[in-house]
Design a protein around this motif. Structure first.
Motif, PDB file in Angstrom:
ATOM      1  N   ILE A  17       0.974  -1.255  -0.034  1.00 42.58           N
ATOM      2  CA  ILE A  17       0.107   0.120   0.050  1.00 42.58           C
ATOM      3  C   ILE A  17       0.713   1.154   0.068  1.00 42.58           C
ATOM      4  O   ILE A  17       1.661   1.435   0.832  1.00 42.58           O
ATOM      5  CB  ILE A  17      -0.974   0.011   1.313  1.00 42.58           C
ATOM      6  CG1 ILE A  17      -1.914  -1.058   1.130  1.00 42.58           C
ATOM      7  CG2 ILE A  17      -1.777   1.320   1.341  1.00 42.58           C
ATOM      8  CD1 ILE A  17      -2.797  -1.427   2.512  1.00 42.58           C
ATOM      9  N   ARG A  18       0.611   2.163  -1.097  1.00 50.53           N
ATOM     10  CA  ARG A  18       1.471   3.322  -1.132  1.00 50.53           C
ATOM     11  C   ARG A  18       0.852   4.545  -0.374  1.00 50.53           C
ATOM     12  O   ARG A  18      -0.588   4.485  -0.554  1.00 50.53           O
ATOM     13  CB  ARG A  18       1.820   3.664  -2.638  1.00 50.53           C
ATOM     14  CG  ARG A  18       2.451   2.698  -3.500  1.00 50.53           C
ATOM     15  CD  ARG A  18       2.788   3.060  -4.663  1.00 50.53           C
ATOM     16  NE  ARG A  18       1.429   2.743  -5.542  1.00 50.53           N
ATOM     17  CZ  ARG A  18       0.949   4.218  -6.015  1.00 50.53           C
ATOM     18  NH1 ARG A  18       1.572   5.071  -5.824  1.00 50.53           N
ATOM     19  NH2 ARG A  18      -0.125   4.050  -6.797  1.00 50.53           N
ATOM     20  N   VAL A  19       1.249   5.371   0.306  1.00 53.35           N
ATOM     21  CA  VAL A  19       0.705   6.445   0.916  1.00 53.35           C
ATOM     22  C   VAL A  19       1.443   7.741   0.716  1.00 53.35           C
ATOM     23  O   VAL A  19       2.524   7.704   0.767  1.00 53.35           O
ATOM     24  CB  VAL A  19       0.805   6.085   2.431  1.00 53.35           C
ATOM     25  CG1 VAL A  19       0.215   7.410   3.087  1.00 53.35           C
ATOM     26  CG2 VAL A  19       0.318   4.797   2.681  1.00 53.35           C
ATOM     27  N   ASN A  20       0.900   8.651  -0.015  1.00 48.86           N
ATOM     28  CA  ASN A  20       1.397   9.980  -0.411  1.00 48.86           C
ATOM     29  C   ASN A  20       0.590  11.100   0.123  1.00 48.86           C
ATOM     30  O   ASN A  20      -0.842  10.958   0.265  1.00 48.86           O
ATOM     31  CB  ASN A  20       1.767   9.978  -2.117  1.00 48.86           C
ATOM     32  CG  ASN A  20       2.688   9.006  -2.419  1.00 48.86           C
ATOM     33  OD1 ASN A  20       3.874   9.023  -2.044  1.00 48.86           O
ATOM     34  ND2 ASN A  20       2.139   7.901  -3.073  1.00 48.86           N
ATOM     35  N   ALA A  21       1.053  12.420  -0.137  1.00 49.13           N
ATOM     36  CA  ALA A  21       0.211  13.570   0.041  1.00 49.13           C
ATOM     37  C   ALA A  21       0.357  14.626  -1.046  1.00 49.13           C
ATOM     38  O   ALA A  21       1.585  14.774  -1.633  1.00 49.13           O
ATOM     39  CB  ALA A  21       0.543  14.238   1.330  1.00 49.13           C
ATOM     40  N   VAL A  22      -0.959  15.196  -1.475  1.00 51.93           N
ATOM     41  CA  VAL A  22      -0.717  16.172  -2.362  1.00 51.93           C
ATOM     42  C   VAL A  22      -1.066  17.478  -1.490  1.00 51.93           C
ATOM     43  O   VAL A  22      -1.530  17.763  -0.548  1.00 51.93           O
ATOM     44  CB  VAL A  22      -1.822  16.194  -3.329  1.00 51.93           C
ATOM     45  CG1 VAL A  22      -1.576  15.107  -4.288  1.00 51.93           C
ATOM     46  CG2 VAL A  22      -3.166  16.051  -2.860  1.00 51.93           C
ATOM     47  N   LEU A  23      -0.151  18.646  -2.108  1.00 49.68           N
ATOM     48  CA  LEU A  23      -0.240  19.721  -1.256  1.00 49.68           C
ATOM     49  C   LEU A  23      -0.648  20.876  -2.388  1.00 49.68           C
ATOM     50  O   LEU A  23       0.181  21.475  -2.740  1.00 49.68           O
ATOM     51  CB  LEU A  23       1.254  20.056  -0.641  1.00 49.68           C
ATOM     52  CG  LEU A  23       1.823  19.238   0.632  1.00 49.68           C
ATOM     53  CD1 LEU A  23       1.750  17.801   0.661  1.00 49.68           C
ATOM     54  CD2 LEU A  23       3.079  19.814   1.001  1.00 49.68           C
ATOM     55  N   PRO A  24      -1.877  21.242  -2.106  1.00 43.99           N
ATOM     56  CA  PRO A  24      -2.196  22.295  -3.143  1.00 43.99           C
ATOM     57  C   PRO A  24      -2.064  23.589  -2.426  1.00 43.99           C
ATOM     58  O   PRO A  24      -1.836  23.747  -1.271  1.00 43.99           O
ATOM     59  CB  PRO A  24      -3.871  22.206  -3.015  1.00 43.99           C
ATOM     60  CG  PRO A  24      -4.246  20.724  -2.658  1.00 43.99           C
ATOM     61  CD  PRO A  24      -2.899  20.258  -1.674  1.00 43.99           C
ATOM     62  N   GLY A  25      -1.709  24.609  -3.485  1.00 42.38           N
ATOM     63  CA  GLY A  25      -1.518  25.889  -3.008  1.00 42.38           C
ATOM     64  C   GLY A  25      -2.813  26.494  -3.152  1.00 42.38           C
ATOM     65  O   GLY A  25      -3.935  25.923  -2.809  1.00 42.38           O
ATOM     66  N   THR A  26      -3.068  27.841  -3.136  1.00 43.52           N
ATOM     67  CA  THR A  26      -4.233  28.551  -3.300  1.00 43.52           C
ATOM     68  C   THR A  26      -5.017  27.882  -4.491  1.00 43.52           C
ATOM     69  O   THR A  26      -4.304  27.995  -5.896  1.00 43.52           O
ATOM     70  CB  THR A  26      -4.032  30.060  -3.704  1.00 43.52           C
ATOM     71  OG1 THR A  26      -3.469  30.457  -2.619  1.00 43.52           O
ATOM     72  CG2 THR A  26      -5.493  30.764  -3.739  1.00 43.52           C
ATOM     73  N   THR A  27      -6.246  27.591  -4.377  1.00 40.00           N
ATOM     74  CA  THR A  27      -7.066  26.696  -5.596  1.00 40.00           C
ATOM     75  C   THR A  27      -8.312  27.400  -5.696  1.00 40.00           C
ATOM     76  O   THR A  27      -9.039  27.691  -4.663  1.00 40.00           O
ATOM     77  CB  THR A  27      -7.193  25.047  -5.029  1.00 40.00           C
ATOM     78  OG1 THR A  27      -5.807  24.721  -4.787  1.00 40.00           O
ATOM     79  CG2 THR A  27      -7.596  24.522  -6.150  1.00 40.00           C
ATOM     80  N   ASN A  28      -8.638  27.541  -6.920  1.00 40.48           N
ATOM     81  CA  ASN A  28      -9.980  28.220  -7.195  1.00 40.48           C
ATOM     82  C   ASN A  28     -11.332  27.252  -6.838  1.00 40.48           C
ATOM     83  O   ASN A  28     -11.675  26.588  -7.888  1.00 40.48           O
ATOM     84  CB  ASN A  28      -9.907  28.554  -8.731  1.00 40.48           C
ATOM     85  CG  ASN A  28     -11.140  29.427  -9.157  1.00 40.48           C
ATOM     86  OD1 ASN A  28     -11.866  29.812  -8.236  1.00 40.48           O
ATOM     87  ND2 ASN A  28     -11.390  29.488 -10.363  1.00 40.48           N
TER      88      ASN A  28
ATOM     89  N   PRO B 189       3.597  19.076  -3.901  1.00 38.18           N
ATOM     90  CA  PRO B 189       3.027  20.401  -3.974  1.00 38.18           C
ATOM     91  C   PRO B 189       2.704  20.884  -5.343  1.00 38.18           C
ATOM     92  O   PRO B 189       3.376  20.553  -6.247  1.00 38.18           O
ATOM     93  CB  PRO B 189       4.242  21.255  -3.700  1.00 38.18           C
ATOM     94  CG  PRO B 189       5.277  20.627  -3.046  1.00 38.18           C
ATOM     95  CD  PRO B 189       5.026  19.102  -3.535  1.00 38.18           C
ATOM     96  N   VAL B 190       1.309  21.239  -5.397  1.00 30.20           N
ATOM     97  CA  VAL B 190       0.887  21.651  -6.616  1.00 30.20           C
ATOM     98  C   VAL B 190       0.265  23.257  -6.239  1.00 30.20           C
ATOM     99  O   VAL B 190      -0.776  23.464  -5.900  1.00 30.20           O
ATOM    100  CB  VAL B 190      -0.396  20.810  -7.178  1.00 30.20           C
ATOM    101  CG1 VAL B 190      -0.873  21.260  -8.426  1.00 30.20           C
ATOM    102  CG2 VAL B 190       0.044  19.258  -7.186  1.00 30.20           C
ATOM    103  N   ASP B 191       1.242  23.992  -6.536  1.00 30.83           N
ATOM    104  CA  ASP B 191       1.046  25.335  -5.848  1.00 30.83           C
ATOM    105  C   ASP B 191       1.950  26.559  -6.902  1.00 30.83           C
ATOM    106  O   ASP B 191       1.867  27.633  -6.191  1.00 30.83           O
ATOM    107  CB  ASP B 191       1.559  25.489  -4.616  1.00 30.83           C
ATOM    108  CG  ASP B 191       3.097  25.292  -4.484  1.00 30.83           C
ATOM    109  OD1 ASP B 191       3.621  24.966  -5.375  1.00 30.83           O
ATOM    110  OD2 ASP B 191       3.703  25.236  -3.292  1.00 30.83           O
ATOM    111  N   GLY B 192       2.046  26.264  -8.020  1.00 27.60           N
ATOM    112  CA  GLY B 192       2.760  27.199  -8.835  1.00 27.60           C
ATOM    113  C   GLY B 192       4.327  27.800  -8.216  1.00 27.60           C
ATOM    114  O   GLY B 192       4.816  28.766  -8.626  1.00 27.60           O
ATOM    115  N   GLY B 193       4.696  26.904  -7.547  1.00 32.33           N
ATOM    116  CA  GLY B 193       6.265  27.116  -7.103  1.00 32.33           C
ATOM    117  C   GLY B 193       6.131  27.887  -5.366  1.00 32.33           C
ATOM    118  O   GLY B 193       7.227  28.203  -5.154  1.00 32.33           O
TER     119      GLY B 193
END
Length: 277
Positions: free
Chosen positions: A191-202, A268-272
């Motif tokens: 079982i793989r476990v990961n996290a996404v880290l959004p920045g400011t999201t519309n 992270p998905v946040d434009g940097g």
């Protein structure tokens, strides 16, 4: 052939925003989806929250696109309701392979010492305890499946000390810690476990009048256009915010076999924003 043809996914917070986007895309790629949302209100939370009609709209959109979906009104703070959702996934689609623990709320808009205790408890209960309860409910089914993928929605606030959101930041830091521990505990079961880290999201969680006032306290009634330049200043790439589908693209990759040897990652998905200094 879809990238998720052999997958069954549980998505929390699926009535709108990122959760709806995840449900639509994962179903479009072939997954069977069980979509949950509390569809409730919370005292002291100062932006509109999703309704049962929103969850019904998620189901309508998935079915209109030819996808497979079951929905349930369920609160991630309630272990019995989460257990029932896992049973629904197995009874409807035969197994459970993937968990998107996405449900979350914002709410507090001041310094840590001026945050109402009820807001603190509610944000922590939904954003951290709810993630823990979601994964705990799903783990036996994932183990029975012989493996799977767990994707936790944290935030840029999971690695940065953002002002005026102390409960949210504390919870999202906790989600990152939970991901790291669970990746170590669950690897033996494939079982793989990961996290996404959004920045400011519309989405409504970020794009609401209360948030706009945080960014532009000099205005009585700021709009998206009023905060655009300020938000743009936080990013490295030329975007003031990202869209829900940008987060979904990361979730899809982590859910698919394309990331079969990726675990313990903060993405992270946040434009940097996370890298800016």
């Amino acid at each position: 052939m879809g990238r998720m043809d052999d997958k069954v996914v549980l998505v929390t917070g699926a009535a709108r925003g990122q959760g709806r986007s995840h449900a639509l895309r994962l179903a479009r790629e072939g997954a069977g989806v069980v979509a949950l949302d509390a569809c409730t209100t919370y005292d002291h939370i100062d932006y509109p929250l999703p309704t049962p009609a929103d969850l019904e709209e998620t189901a309508r959109l998935v079915k209109a696109d030819g996808g497979r979906i079951e929905t349930m009104i369920a609160d991630v703070r309630n272990s019995d309701e989460l257990g029932a959702a896992v049973k629904l996934a197995v009874s409807s689609f035969g197994t459970l392979t993937t968990v998107c623990a996405n449900a979350g709320i914002g709410g507090e808009r001041g310094t840590m010492w001026n945050t109402h205790e009820e807001v603190w408890r509610t944000v922590l209960d939904v954003n951290l305890l709810g993630v823990w309860k979601t994964v705990r409910a799903a783990m036996p089914a994932l183990i029975d499946n012989g493996g799977g993928s767990v994707i936790l929605t944290s935030s840029l606030g999971g690695i940065r000390g953002l002002r005026h959101t102390s409960a949210y930041v504390a919870a999202k830091h906790g989600v990152v810690g939970l991901m790291r521990t669970l990746a170590n505990e669950a690897g033996q079961y494939n079982i793989r476990v990961n996290a996404v880290l959004p920045g400011t999201t519309n989405t409504p969680l970020a794009m609401n009048k209360a948030t706009f006032r945080l960014f532009r306290p000099d205005l009585d009634d700021p709009t998206m256009d009023d905060v655009r330049d300020t938000m743009q200043g936080l990013a490295l790439l030329p975007t003031p915010w990202v869209e829900a589908e940008d987060i979904t693209n990361a979730v899809l990759w982590l859910a698919s076999d394309e990331s079969r040897f990726v675990t313990g990652v903060e993405l992270p998905v946040d434009g940097g924003w996370h890298a800016k200094f």
